[in-house]
Design an enzyme around this catalytic site. Structure first.
Site, PDB file in Angstrom:
ATOM      1  N   LYS A  97      23.946   3.806  -6.869  1.00  0.00           N
ATOM      2  CA  LYS A  97      23.803   4.598  -5.649  1.00  0.00           C
ATOM      3  C   LYS A  97      22.582   4.095  -4.872  1.00  0.00           C
ATOM      4  CE  LYS A  97      21.741   8.340  -3.993  1.00  0.00           C
ATOM      5  NZ  LYS A  97      21.655   7.925  -2.604  1.00  0.00           N
TER       6      LYS A  97
ATOM      7  N   GLY B  30      12.298   6.426  -7.684  1.00  0.00           N
ATOM      8  CA  GLY B  30      12.142   7.282  -6.513  1.00  0.00           C
ATOM      9  C   GLY B  30      10.967   8.219  -6.687  1.00  0.00           C
ATOM     10  N   SER B  31      11.059   9.340  -6.001  1.00  0.00           N
ATOM     11  CA  SER B  31       9.924  10.269  -5.968  1.00  0.00           C
ATOM     12  C   SER B  31       9.839  11.103  -7.249  1.00  0.00           C
ATOM     13  CB  SER B  31      10.094  11.209  -4.774  1.00  0.00           C
ATOM     14  OG  SER B  31      11.257  11.987  -4.969  1.00  0.00           O
TER      15      SER B  31
ATOM     16  N   GLY C 235      12.710  12.802  -9.405  1.00  0.00           N
ATOM     17  CA  GLY C 235      12.652  12.352 -10.808  1.00  0.00           C
ATOM     18  C   GLY C 235      12.726  13.523 -11.775  1.00  0.00           C
TER      19      GLY C 235
ATOM     20  N   GLU D 106      11.177   5.437 -12.755  1.00  0.00           N
ATOM     21  CA  GLU D 106      10.115   4.688 -12.075  1.00  0.00           C
ATOM     22  C   GLU D 106       9.703   5.535 -10.883  1.00  0.00           C
ATOM     23  OE1 GLU D 106       8.734   1.931 -12.983  1.00  0.00           O
ATOM     24  OE2 GLU D 106      10.108   1.249 -14.536  1.00  0.00           O
TER      25      GLU D 106
ATOM     26  N   CYS E 171       5.254   1.845  -4.225  1.00  0.00           N
ATOM     27  CA  CYS E 171       4.861   2.755  -5.301  1.00  0.00           C
ATOM     28  C   CYS E 171       3.535   2.295  -5.899  1.00  0.00           C
ATOM     29  CB  CYS E 171       5.941   2.795  -6.362  1.00  0.00           C
ATOM     30  SG  CYS E 171       6.449   1.156  -6.891  1.00  0.00           S
TER      31      CYS E 171
ATOM     32  N   GLU F 244       0.346  10.910  -3.437  1.00  0.00           N
ATOM     33  CA  GLU F 244       0.932   9.684  -2.900  1.00  0.00           C
ATOM     34  C   GLU F 244       1.315   9.912  -1.436  1.00  0.00           C
ATOM     35  OE1 GLU F 244       4.963   8.554  -4.175  1.00  0.00           O
ATOM     36  OE2 GLU F 244       4.159   6.548  -4.495  1.00  0.00           O
TER      37      GLU F 244
HETATM   38  P1  NAD Z   1      13.618   9.861  -3.331  1.00  0.00           P
HETATM   39  O1  NAD Z   1      13.267  10.406  -4.653  1.00  0.00           O
HETATM   40  O2  NAD Z   1      13.680  10.766  -2.179  1.00  0.00           O
HETATM   41  O3  NAD Z   1      15.035   9.132  -3.395  1.00  0.00           O
HETATM   42  C1  NAD Z   1      15.318   8.117  -4.337  1.00  0.00           C
HETATM   43  C2  NAD Z   1      16.804   8.086  -4.577  1.00  0.00           C
HETATM   44  O4  NAD Z   1      17.201   9.295  -5.220  1.00  0.00           O
HETATM   45  C3  NAD Z   1      17.639   7.980  -3.304  1.00  0.00           C
HETATM   46  O5  NAD Z   1      18.736   7.125  -3.537  1.00  0.00           O
HETATM   47  C4  NAD Z   1      18.097   9.423  -3.100  1.00  0.00           C
HETATM   48  O6  NAD Z   1      19.295   9.543  -2.383  1.00  0.00           O
HETATM   49  C5  NAD Z   1      18.299   9.856  -4.545  1.00  0.00           C
HETATM   50  N1  NAD Z   1      18.297  11.315  -4.745  1.00  0.00           N
HETATM   51  C6  NAD Z   1      17.772  12.274  -3.938  1.00  0.00           C
HETATM   52  N2  NAD Z   1      18.008  13.499  -4.457  1.00  0.00           N
HETATM   53  C7  NAD Z   1      18.676  13.307  -5.623  1.00  0.00           C
HETATM   54  C8  NAD Z   1      19.167  14.174  -6.636  1.00  0.00           C
HETATM   55  N3  NAD Z   1      19.027  15.504  -6.548  1.00  0.00           N
HETATM   56  N4  NAD Z   1      19.768  13.637  -7.708  1.00  0.00           N
HETATM   57  C9  NAD Z   1      19.885  12.297  -7.834  1.00  0.00           C
HETATM   58  N5  NAD Z   1      19.464  11.423  -6.904  1.00  0.00           N
HETATM   59  C10 NAD Z   1      18.859  11.925  -5.812  1.00  0.00           C
HETATM   60  O7  NAD Z   1      12.582   8.665  -3.082  1.00  0.00           O
HETATM   61  P2  NAD Z   1      12.454   7.741  -1.802  1.00  0.00           P
HETATM   62  O8  NAD Z   1      11.819   8.529  -0.715  1.00  0.00           O
HETATM   63  O9  NAD Z   1      13.750   7.054  -1.556  1.00  0.00           O
HETATM   64  O10 NAD Z   1      11.429   6.624  -2.347  1.00  0.00           O
HETATM   65  C11 NAD Z   1      10.058   6.784  -2.333  1.00  0.00           C
HETATM   66  C12 NAD Z   1       9.557   7.133  -3.714  1.00  0.00           C
HETATM   67  O11 NAD Z   1       9.992   6.168  -4.650  1.00  0.00           O
HETATM   68  C13 NAD Z   1       8.036   7.102  -3.796  1.00  0.00           C
HETATM   69  O12 NAD Z   1       7.579   8.209  -4.521  1.00  0.00           O
HETATM   70  C14 NAD Z   1       7.757   5.815  -4.564  1.00  0.00           C
HETATM   71  O13 NAD Z   1       6.526   5.802  -5.244  1.00  0.00           O
HETATM   72  C15 NAD Z   1       8.911   5.754  -5.473  1.00  0.00           C
HETATM   73  N6  NAD Z   1       9.113   4.373  -5.936  1.00  0.00           N
HETATM   74  C16 NAD Z   1       8.758   4.058  -7.213  1.00  0.00           C
HETATM   75  C17 NAD Z   1       8.889   2.749  -7.660  1.00  0.00           C
HETATM   76  C18 NAD Z   1       8.480   2.366  -9.053  1.00  0.00           C
HETATM   77  O14 NAD Z   1       8.848   1.280  -9.490  1.00  0.00           O
HETATM   78  N7  NAD Z   1       7.721   3.181  -9.784  1.00  0.00           N
HETATM   79  C19 NAD Z   1       9.403   1.774  -6.813  1.00  0.00           C
HETATM   80  C20 NAD Z   1       9.760   2.138  -5.522  1.00  0.00           C
HETATM   81  C21 NAD Z   1       9.614   3.448  -5.090  1.00  0.00           C
END
Ligand code: NAD
Length: 481
Positions: A176, A229-230, A234, A251, A285, A384
């Site tokens: 996804k 993601g966030s 997470g 992550e 991140c 962050e």
């Molecule tokens: P996000 O958590 O909003 O979204 C990430 C993904 O999760 C998207 O594809 C989103 O559609 C999906 N998602 C949203 N709600 C969901 C749910 N309820 N169930 C399952 N999936 C769902 O994050 P973002 O705004 O896309 O990315 C930014 C964040 O990602 C920042 O916090 C950043 O630090 C983190 N990040 C971490 C790393 C790492 O390697 N540690 C790398 C890149 C980004």
């Protein structure tokens, strides 16, 4: 290739609803594509296809899977320019940064091809327990059908870091992409077809987190979820994994420190500090967004940082003069603006920036921004921001630097700038962080691990650790003859 379909079971398949996502160019705010937005039925279809494909794919040899991985790497290479352009337009990052992303993805597919081949040699290795009269053979087997969920900041890279080891391990995939940047990952469907990847091994469903991400993580047909993601999302991913006692890799976010000691090479320091916070408009991140500077050199270093930040050229990704692009989405632009306003409201001192970038009528452009003397209880120091905002504090000695650096919920990365090699080693051993760079930009190699301590996540990507995340270990034990 079709933006109005999903890649399921080796074909481009019409979605279950006619819902669409508008994909935006963040430099112009124009809609550049309409992409189908799925729901639980599409997830079901994709999981079923991946489950059927798993029966044969799990039995392929590592060498066969390596062949597909290398073919994917070559197919990406052949289309590198086009993929970088798609990524730049959707993400807003300068073209040279998108080209680095594509290169990183190619290296990742090639690297895991090598590890897939080695898996064949690692199968059935006997552990002889002579005293007990037993022999046990070790088998490394694929974790199963995996759900991979990625964000928008480095979409093609994050996807490669998951897809490559999952394929190498013998897993089948439902991917996804982020709803903000789905365009470049959709190309992976075309590449899968081009290299003849068996139907159902890689499936791609676009859509929002609640409509596609949540049904995927809650799906009983998924054996493992790998999420980037966030922290907010997470947590919910981990909760659904908990209900099913499902393996999960996370992550998540970061608030990484950069420590600059008084013996530092200041020219290098300026380059590494700016790279650590303004690359990809700070949407990393691993951004080293907390700068800790030893008191004696703070005035000179801050002066240099101010003029170097003010010299950064903002612009459209395709303008070759552009050094920093816009924020990737309106939502992220608002989040970053809100943090800057909060900093002002807290009375924090701005060294530079803090405004919408001048000269842009449209686009989510924010000036490179630096706050100084930021108190450790400020939200800007602790949370962050995920944008081009650097917070600075000074320290007097090494012990204080380490204490301040570790005083945070996250532990993803860190930077150390010093001419003293022993100090660099000592401090890096004392920091709570998954990856530490000494006198360097944030270089990343497929061979080295990626992931964080504390609330930055669970597990590691890249290197052999990235492959282990998609493997189950089985022992077959019998008495010695
Ligand atoms: P996000 O958590 O909003 O979204 C990430 C993904 O999760 C998207 O594809 C989103 O559609 C999906 N998602 C949203 N709600 C969901 C749910 N309820 N169930 C399952 N999936 C769902 O994050 P973002 O705004 O896309 O990315 C930014 C964040 O990602 C920042 O916090 C950043 O630090 C983190 N990040 C971490 C790393 C790492 O390697 N540690 C790398 C890149 C980004």
């Amino acid at each position: 290739m079709s933006y109005d379909k999903f890649f399921i079971d080796g074909h481009w398949v019409a979605p279950s609803t006619d819902a669409c996502l508008a994909v935006i160019n963040p430099a112009t705010e124009e809609v550049i594509a309409e992409v189908a937005a799925g729901g639980p039925q599409d997830v079901d279809l994709a999981v079923s296809a991946a489950r059927r494909a798993f029966a044969d794919w799990r039995r392929t040899s590592g060498a066969e899977r390596a062949g597909y991985l290398r073919a994917i790497a070559r197919a990406i290479e052949a289309r590198a320019g086009e993929l970088a352009a798609i990524s730049s337009r959707n993400n807003g990052k300068p073209l040279f940064e998108a080209e680095i992303d594509i290169g990183d993805a190619i290296a990742t597919y090639d690297y895991y091809a090598g590890l897939a081949e080695q898996l064949d040699e690692r199968q059935n290795v006997p552990v002889v327990l002579a005293a007990e009269g037993f022999e046990s053979r070790t088998r490394l087997e694929p974790a199963g059908v995996v759900g991979l969920i990625v964000p928008w900041n480095f979409p093609f890279v994050t996807t490669a870091w998951k897809v490559a080891p999952a394929l190498a391990a013998g897993c089948t995939i439902v991917l996804k992409p982020s709803e903000v940047t789905p365009l470049v990952e959709l190309q992976m469907g075309e590449i899968a077809q081009q290299v003849g990847l068996p139907a159902g091994v890689l499936n791609i469903v676009n859509g929002s987190g609640p409509d596609v991400g949540a049904p995927l993580t809650n799906h009983p047909g998924i054996d493992k979820v790998s999420f980037t993601g966030s922290n907010r999302v997470g947590e919910t991913v981990m909760q659904s994994a908990a209900k099913q006692i499902q393996s999960v890799s996370l992550e998540l976010g970061g608030k990484s420190p950069m420590l600059v000691f008084e013996d530092a090479d200041l020219d290098g320091a300026v380059e590494w500090i700016l790279g650590g916070i303004f690359y990809n408009a700070g949407q990393m991140c691993s951004a080293t967004s907390r700068l800790l500077v030893q008191e004696r050199i703070a005035p000179q270093l801050l002066e240099r940082l101010k003029s170097a930040s003010e010299a950064i050229t903002l612009g459209d990704s395709f303008d070759t003069n552009t050094q920093m692009g816009p924020l990737t989405s309106a939502a992220q632009y608002q989040t970053v603006q809100a943090y800057i306003e909060r900093g002002r409201a807290e009375g924090l001192q701005l060294l530079t920036g803090g405004n919408r970038a001048a000269g842009f009528d449209r686009g989510y452009f924010i000036e490179p921004t630096i706050f100084v003397d930021v108190p450790t209880d400020s939200a800007l120091w602790r949370e962050e921001i995920f944008g081009p905002v650097l917070c600075v504090r000074t320290f007097t000695d090494e012990a204080e630097a380490i204490r301040l650096a570790n005083d945070n919920d996250f532990g993803l990365a860190a930077g150390i700038i010093t001419a003293d090699g022993q100090r660099a080693q000592r401090v890096s051993e004392a920091l709570d962080a998954g990856h530490i760079w000494i006198n360097s930009l944030q270089v990343v190699f497929p061979e080295t691990s990626w992931g964080g301590f504390k609330r930055s996540g669970i597990g590691r990507e890249l290197g052999p650790w990235g492959l282990s995340a998609y493997l189950e270990v089985k022992h077959i034990t019998r008495p010695l003859d």
